[in-house]
Design an enzyme around this catalytic site. Structure first.
Site, PDB file in Angstrom:
ATOM      1  N   ASP A  26      32.944  46.247  35.379  1.00 25.56           N
ATOM      2  CA  ASP A  26      32.711  46.103  36.824  1.00 25.56           C
ATOM      3  C   ASP A  26      31.944  47.289  37.397  1.00 25.56           C
ATOM      4  OD1 ASP A  26      34.238  43.828  36.716  1.00 25.56           O
ATOM      5  OD2 ASP A  26      35.887  44.600  37.942  1.00 25.56           O
TER       6      ASP A  26
ATOM      7  N   LYS B 231      33.067  31.489  39.392  1.00 23.47           N
ATOM      8  CA  LYS B 231      33.151  32.651  38.493  1.00 23.47           C
ATOM      9  C   LYS B 231      34.469  32.567  37.752  1.00 23.47           C
ATOM     10  CE  LYS B 231      33.741  37.709  38.729  1.00 23.47           C
ATOM     11  NZ  LYS B 231      33.640  38.879  39.638  1.00 23.47           N
TER      12      LYS B 231
ATOM     13  N   ASP C 240      36.832  34.377  35.382  1.00 19.59           N
ATOM     14  CA  ASP C 240      37.199  35.674  34.819  1.00 19.59           C
ATOM     15  C   ASP C 240      38.046  35.464  33.559  1.00 19.59           C
ATOM     16  OD1 ASP C 240      37.331  38.426  34.667  1.00 19.59           O
ATOM     17  OD2 ASP C 240      37.960  38.700  36.747  1.00 19.59           O
TER      18      ASP C 240
ATOM     19  N   ASP D 115      36.074  36.182  45.744  1.00 21.29           N
ATOM     20  CA  ASP D 115      36.527  36.653  44.429  1.00 21.29           C
ATOM     21  C   ASP D 115      38.051  36.509  44.357  1.00 21.29           C
ATOM     22  OD1 ASP D 115      36.815  38.794  42.036  1.00 21.29           O
ATOM     23  OD2 ASP D 115      34.731  38.131  42.162  1.00 21.29           O
ATOM     24  N   ASP D 116      38.683  37.373  43.599  1.00 20.66           N
ATOM     25  CA  ASP D 116      40.129  37.235  43.335  1.00 20.66           C
ATOM     26  C   ASP D 116      40.949  37.373  44.630  1.00 20.66           C
ATOM     27  OD1 ASP D 116      42.477  36.939  41.943  1.00 20.66           O
ATOM     28  OD2 ASP D 116      42.224  38.708  40.677  1.00 20.66           O
TER      29      ASP D 116
ATOM     30  N   SER E 241      32.767  35.313  32.570  1.00 21.74           N
ATOM     31  CA  SER E 241      33.058  36.727  32.276  1.00 21.74           C
ATOM     32  C   SER E 241      33.353  36.948  30.795  1.00 21.74           C
ATOM     33  CB  SER E 241      34.240  37.204  33.124  1.00 21.74           C
ATOM     34  OG  SER E 241      33.949  37.076  34.488  1.00 21.74           O
TER      35      SER E 241
END
Ligand code: NAG
Ligand code: NAG
Ligand code: NAG
Ligand code: NAG
Ligand code: NAG
Length: 435
Positions: free
Chosen positions: A219, A156, A158, A79-80, A190
């Site tokens: 989230d 993904k 965002d 993820d981030d 997202s």
């Protein structure tokens, strides 16, 4: 009969409108770093928990050695906070060189060598939510190509630091750009979560055509409050959300958090059961190196997984919401089977819920019942009264199989259809205490 056929045909033809990249015909399964590990980049003081290639290698080893991969958990998703604060001299995203010395491509190879897949995170906007370089509209093609060059399998995207106008351009553009690379890359958007998750701001027809899955809502956090809040939002909006889902296009209520700190075993089973009913992506966010055997057996429950992964890909719905705090949800499955979840919102003691399959609109006949978490089986006629004991904030989950099924027409019509007859052959309603 004609109506049922017609609705079935339209449901099937709806499925062909999914993003045409061949990906994710059933909900994707795997592991995703965010909920459990966030943006921890403090490797000097916390080497085991920090966002680094070691973390993802450890999770890949656990997935491939501890029986997860064979059950379908194949994605390892970053993820981030993975990237360097600066793009490279050619303007491309690059991994943080200290924490990912091998780089993302090598990590993807590591996954592929083990029959796993690698997912990566990016953000449409000037910055990611964590403040790392974002993908502005002019960088979309370059970043898509970088993902393909690295042999990434899922992306993904965002939406921090972009506005609605940019999102309306950027999400479809990224879909095109990923397609143009020639590499099938599962695409998680997202977008709807940034636009409130509901029409008219969100167009689910369009999302199904450009994304494989999408985050509709906020989230998840490591608490039952958070899980319950998500459950409530998804089931309250099921008339909008359920028709949007199908092979290749899924609503994503966010990660599974069994194995973390916030849920009891009953609550973990409730999340697993309801995510299966919702045909939700199953991305665990936990520490597979130290997960308890209790949490592991819930996440590795074969029947719950097979319900989640049903090939028809119809998202189930809540069909009963009782004043006493019991919800019943239902999902139609292939081969005339179905799944039922009895969920208790109560917080006093196990509740003995009494009903019949007939009351849940199953057509006349007798059914094979398999209890997903106790593995007990029995047979029930549609008219037989039964009692399930549902623990506080817990579930009882059933797989119900042939000979007949709950009427599909009622599913699509939300129970508004008239003239549906039950079998009346057996009116002896002595409750059959079950489990
Ligand atoms: C790109 O889109 C076309 C047309 O929808 C499709 O046939 C093809 O499989 C897609 N390719 C990839 C890599 O997604
Ligand atoms: C969105 O951001 C762009 C800059 O990328 C700006 O030109 C535009 O006015 C913004 N639109 C809205 C509705 O804020
Ligand atoms: C939603 O998207 C679909 C497919 O892109 C499009 O045909 C339809 O007009 C859109 N609906 C609205 C209300 O904008
Ligand atoms: C499903 O049930 C119907 C009758 O309700 C029957 O005609 C059909 O053969 C069954 N299909 C399967 C795959 O069992
Ligand atoms: C069953 O069908 C009836 C009649 O269509 C409807 O009123 C009722 O809400 C349905 N019940 C369930 C549990 O779906």
């Amino acid at each position: 009969m004609h109506l049922a056929v017609l609705l079935l045909v339209s449901a099937l033809s709806g499925a062909t409108l999914a993003l045409d990249n061949g990906e994710m015909r059933v909900p994707p399964m795997g592991w995703l770093a965010w909920e459990r590990f966030r943006c921890d980049i403090d490797c000097a003081h916390d080497p085991k928990n920090c966002i680094s290639e070691d973390l993802f290698i450890d999770m890949a080893d656990r997935l491939s050695e501890d029986g997860w991969r064979e059950l379908g958990y194949v994605y390892v998703n970053i993820d981030d906070c993975w990237s360097s604060m600066k793009r490279d001299e050619k303007g491309r995203l690059q991994a943080d060189p200290k924490r990912f010395p091998g780089g993302i491509h090598k990590l993807a190879r590591y996954m592929h060598d083990r029959g796993l897949k690698l997912g990566l995170y990016g953000d449409l906007g000037t910055h990611t939510c964590g403040g790392y370089p974002g993908t502005t509209l002019d960088k979309i093609e370059l970043d898509a190509q970088t993902l393909a060059d690295w042999e990434v399998d899922m992306f993904k995207f965002d939406g921090c630091y972009s506005n609605a106008t940019e999102q309306a351009k950027g999400y479809p553009l990224m879909s095109k750009a990923l397609n143009a690379t020639g590499r099938p890359i599962g695409y998680s958007c997202s977008w709807p979560a940034y636009q409130g998750g509901l029409p008219p701001k969100v167009n689910y027809t369009q999302l199904g055509e450009i994304c494989n899955l999408w985050r509709n809502y906020g989230d998840i956090q490591d608490s039952w409050d958070s899980v319950l809040n998500i459950i409530d939002w998804f089931f309250e909006n099921q008339e909008v959300l359920a028709p949007a889902a199908g092979p290749g296009k899924w609503n994503d209520p966010d990660m599974l958090i069994a194995g973390d700190f916030g849920l009891s075993m009953d609550q973990s089973r409730a999340q697993m059961a309801l995510w299966a009913i919702m045909a939700a992506p199953l991305f665990m966010s936990n520490d597979l190196r130290t997960i308890s055997s209790g949490a592991r057996s819930i996440l590795q429950n074969k029947m719950a997984i097979s319900i989640n992964q049903d090939a028809m890909g119809i998202q189930g719905r809540r069909i009963v919401k009782e004043k006493n705090g019991i919800d019943v949800s239902w999902r139609p499955l292939s081969n005339n089977a179905s799944a039922l979840v009895f969920f208790s919102r109560r917080n006093d003691m196990p509740y003995r819920y009494q009903t019949t399959l007939g009351k849940l609109n199953y057509t006349a006949g007798s059914y094979k019942i398999y209890d997903v978490f106790t593995e007990k089986t029995t047979t029930l006629k549609d008219t037989t009264g039964f009692v399930v004991s549902v623990n506080p904030t817990g579930v009882v989950m059933w797989h119900v199989s042939a000979p007949a099924k709950r009427n599909l027409r009622q599913f699509y019509k939300g129970g508004r259809l008239q003239g549906f007859a039950f079998g009346n052959d057996d009116e002896n309603v002595v409750p059959h205490a079950f489990l």
